[in-house]
Design a protein around this motif. Structure first.
Motif, mmCIF file in Angstrom:
data_model
loop_
_atom_site.group_PDB
_atom_site.id
_atom_site.type_symbol
_atom_site.label_atom_id
_atom_site.label_comp_id
_atom_site.label_asym_id
_atom_site.label_seq_id
_atom_site.Cartn_x
_atom_site.Cartn_y
_atom_site.Cartn_z
ATOM 1 N N UNK A 207 0.716 -1.317 0.036
ATOM 2 C CA UNK A 207 -0.090 -0.083 0.016
ATOM 3 C C UNK A 207 0.960 1.313 0.054
ATOM 4 N N UNK A 208 2.121 1.158 -0.514
ATOM 5 C CA UNK A 208 2.844 2.367 -0.610
ATOM 6 C C UNK A 208 2.596 3.309 -1.906
ATOM 7 N N UNK A 209 1.743 2.765 -3.057
ATOM 8 C CA UNK A 209 1.297 3.585 -4.144
ATOM 9 C C UNK A 209 2.268 3.041 -5.383
ATOM 10 N N UNK A 210 3.022 2.155 -4.980
ATOM 11 C CA UNK A 210 3.701 1.609 -6.139
ATOM 12 C C UNK A 210 3.898 0.132 -6.487
ATOM 13 N N UNK A 211 4.529 -0.298 -7.486
ATOM 14 C CA UNK A 211 4.436 -1.785 -7.572
ATOM 15 C C UNK A 211 5.905 -2.057 -7.743
ATOM 16 N N UNK A 212 6.445 -2.680 -6.610
ATOM 17 C CA UNK A 212 7.936 -3.093 -6.370
ATOM 18 C C UNK A 212 8.368 -4.264 -7.554
ATOM 19 N N UNK A 213 9.561 -4.672 -7.344
ATOM 20 C CA UNK A 213 9.920 -5.730 -8.110
ATOM 21 C C UNK A 213 9.275 -7.222 -7.397
ATOM 22 N N UNK A 214 9.269 -7.393 -6.069
ATOM 23 C CA UNK A 214 8.700 -8.505 -5.565
ATOM 24 C C UNK A 214 7.311 -8.620 -5.581
ATOM 25 N N UNK A 215 6.381 -7.384 -5.803
ATOM 26 C CA UNK A 215 5.066 -7.433 -5.999
ATOM 27 C C UNK A 215 4.815 -7.698 -7.758
ATOM 28 N N UNK A 216 5.590 -7.463 -8.385
ATOM 29 C CA UNK A 216 5.568 -7.800 -9.877
ATOM 30 C C UNK A 216 5.619 -9.000 -10.127
ATOM 31 N N UNK A 217 6.704 -9.567 -9.579
ATOM 32 C CA UNK A 217 7.228 -11.204 -9.715
ATOM 33 C C UNK A 217 5.977 -11.914 -8.858
ATOM 34 N N UNK A 218 5.564 -11.490 -7.760
ATOM 35 C CA UNK A 218 4.583 -12.345 -7.012
ATOM 36 C C UNK A 218 3.362 -12.426 -7.703
ATOM 37 N N UNK A 219 2.894 -11.522 -8.594
ATOM 38 C CA UNK A 219 1.643 -11.504 -9.243
ATOM 39 C C UNK A 219 1.724 -12.879 -10.294
ATOM 40 N N UNK A 220 2.940 -13.372 -10.819
ATOM 41 C CA UNK A 220 3.209 -14.195 -11.779
ATOM 42 C C UNK A 220 3.781 -15.565 -11.159
ATOM 43 N N UNK A 221 4.392 -15.272 -10.219
ATOM 44 C CA UNK A 221 5.134 -16.536 -9.583
ATOM 45 C C UNK A 221 4.806 -16.852 -8.188
ATOM 46 N N UNK A 222 4.221 -17.844 -7.818
ATOM 47 C CA UNK A 222 4.159 -18.087 -6.238
ATOM 48 C C UNK A 222 5.032 -19.044 -5.587
ATOM 49 N N UNK A 223 6.147 -19.466 -6.308
ATOM 50 C CA UNK A 223 6.989 -20.270 -5.860
ATOM 51 C C UNK A 223 6.873 -21.584 -6.052
ATOM 52 N N UNK A 224 7.849 -22.434 -5.859
ATOM 53 C CA UNK A 224 7.932 -24.022 -6.140
ATOM 54 C C UNK A 224 7.874 -24.811 -4.846
ATOM 55 N N UNK A 225 6.726 -25.304 -4.560
ATOM 56 C CA UNK A 225 6.860 -26.072 -3.421
ATOM 57 C C UNK A 225 7.853 -27.112 -3.372
ATOM 58 N N UNK A 226 8.581 -27.744 -4.173
ATOM 59 C CA UNK A 226 9.321 -28.634 -4.406
ATOM 60 C C UNK A 226 10.777 -27.932 -4.107
ATOM 61 N N UNK A 227 10.841 -26.753 -4.209
ATOM 62 C CA UNK A 227 12.134 -26.063 -3.921
ATOM 63 C C UNK A 227 13.100 -26.285 -5.154
ATOM 64 N N UNK A 228 12.707 -26.372 -6.259
ATOM 65 C CA UNK A 228 13.694 -26.457 -7.521
ATOM 66 C C UNK A 228 14.521 -25.221 -7.984
ATOM 67 N N UNK A 229 14.343 -24.146 -7.257
ATOM 68 C CA UNK A 229 14.827 -23.075 -7.671
ATOM 69 C C UNK A 229 13.994 -22.178 -8.488
ATOM 70 N N UNK A 230 14.333 -20.934 -8.705
ATOM 71 C CA UNK A 230 13.341 -20.039 -9.450
ATOM 72 C C UNK A 230 13.627 -20.333 -11.162
#
Length: 319
Positions: A207-230
């Motif tokens: 809620x800072x009025x911007x979209x930062x890098x992690x918010x941008x990536x988080x919209x597309x990718x939620x992580x891999x449960x098996x932790x295979x790396x990005x």
């Protein structure tokens, strides 16, 4: 009272599910709105199929393909009268441009027509904000309890802002054009700011009025449960953000940078086609078209060599 989730919300839920079940696959580009092509045909001077699709819309062009030249020309005359909005006897490039854009949106208007009666509950051919709110959020309004994972209050507030943005005359009612802009804001120039604002509000988790890098990536990718790396595509998206999205290199996207991301400056195909039609038909080179000039070039606008037209003649009462 029934409760109907707004169209955009349903689409976003589908999007979210796709992310959950396919977290290792890229969803990049899903927020980017690209202009729909005017025709699937090539634009060339040998035939005018592209021009017909652009001027009429692909579905209507198929109907005209079944008409003999005299009927095609007659119907074109009726269309010319509609295009000439100021009734000065001339069709300008701007009027042609507006007509082509409407022809390309016909599938949108058809979609609105199918939904209209659901929301126009008093049958006055106008949809008020209260009508839309009661149909969409009726159950919630009667019993305002939150559903897990879905914030009705927040969505209703967002819908109200969008409704007001679409309501050009600010009378708190929507005619068909305004309601179409409300349901399909990405297709209307005066609504694009709203599309950008909604996107920013959705992604701006801190809620800072911007979209930062992690918010941008988080919209597309939620992580891999098996932790295979990005995945490599996520790394590529990080590079995209740093090199192209974040233009001023401050580590975040503001409203203008977000607009450049989701609403890129596409080539204006409708305007280009309007210029082409005027150039090809303007016999006296005064920069505008008379009805006679257009009818003399009816083959460019709507003409066809087809002869199997019996069924088509019985369609479309407006002609």
């Amino acid at each position: 009272m029934k409760l109907v989730r707004p169209v955009l919300t349903v689409l976003m839920c589908c999007y979210a599910l796709c992310v959950v079940y396919a977290t290792s696959k890229p969803t990049k580009g899903s927020r980017i709105h690209h202009e729909k092509p005017l025709s699937s045909h090539e634009h060339n001077d040998e035939d005018h199929e592209y021009d017909h699709d652009a001027f009429l819309g692909e579905e209507e062009a198929k109907t005209f393909d079944q008409l003999p030249p005299d009927e095609s020309q007659r119907r074109l005359g009726i269309i010319v009268d509609r295009i000439d909005e100021d009734k000065d006897g001339f069709v300008t490039e701007a009027e042609l441009n507006e007509w082509i854009k409407k022809a390309q949106k016909k599938y949108i208007y058809d979609n609105v027509d199918r939904q209209w009666k659901d929301y126009d509950t008093n049958g006055d051919d106008i949809i008020s904000w209260d009508e839309y709110k009661n149909v969409t959020y009726g159950t919630y309004l009667e019993n305002p309890t939150e559903e897990e994972g879905y914030d009705y209050k927040k969505q209703m507030s967002r819908d109200e802002k969008r409704f007001k943005a679409a309501d050009k005359n600010a009378d708190n009612d929507a005619d068909r054009e305004e309601f179409t802009a409300f349901l399909h804001p990405e297709d209307f120039d005066h609504m694009k700011h709203t599309v950008v604002q909604e996107t920013m509000e959705e992604l701006d988790k801190n809620l800072d009025g911007f979209i930062d890098l992690e918010e941008y990536i988080g919209d597309m990718y939620k992580g891999d449960e098996e932790d295979h790396g990005e995945p490599a595509w996520v790394t590529a998206e990080r590079d995209q953000f740093n090199e192209f999205r974040d233009k001023d290199k401050d580590g975040k996207m503001d409203l203008d940078e977000t607009k450049d991301w989701i609403l890129p400056n596409n080539y204006d195909h409708a305007l280009s086609e309007a210029k082409h039609l005027v150039s090809e038909s303007d016999a006296d080179k005064d920069g505008k078209l008379t009805k006679e000039e257009i009818l003399n070039k009816f083959d460019l606008f709507v003409g066809s060599q087809a002869t199997d037209y019996g069924e088509a003649l019985n369609k479309h009462d407006e002609f």
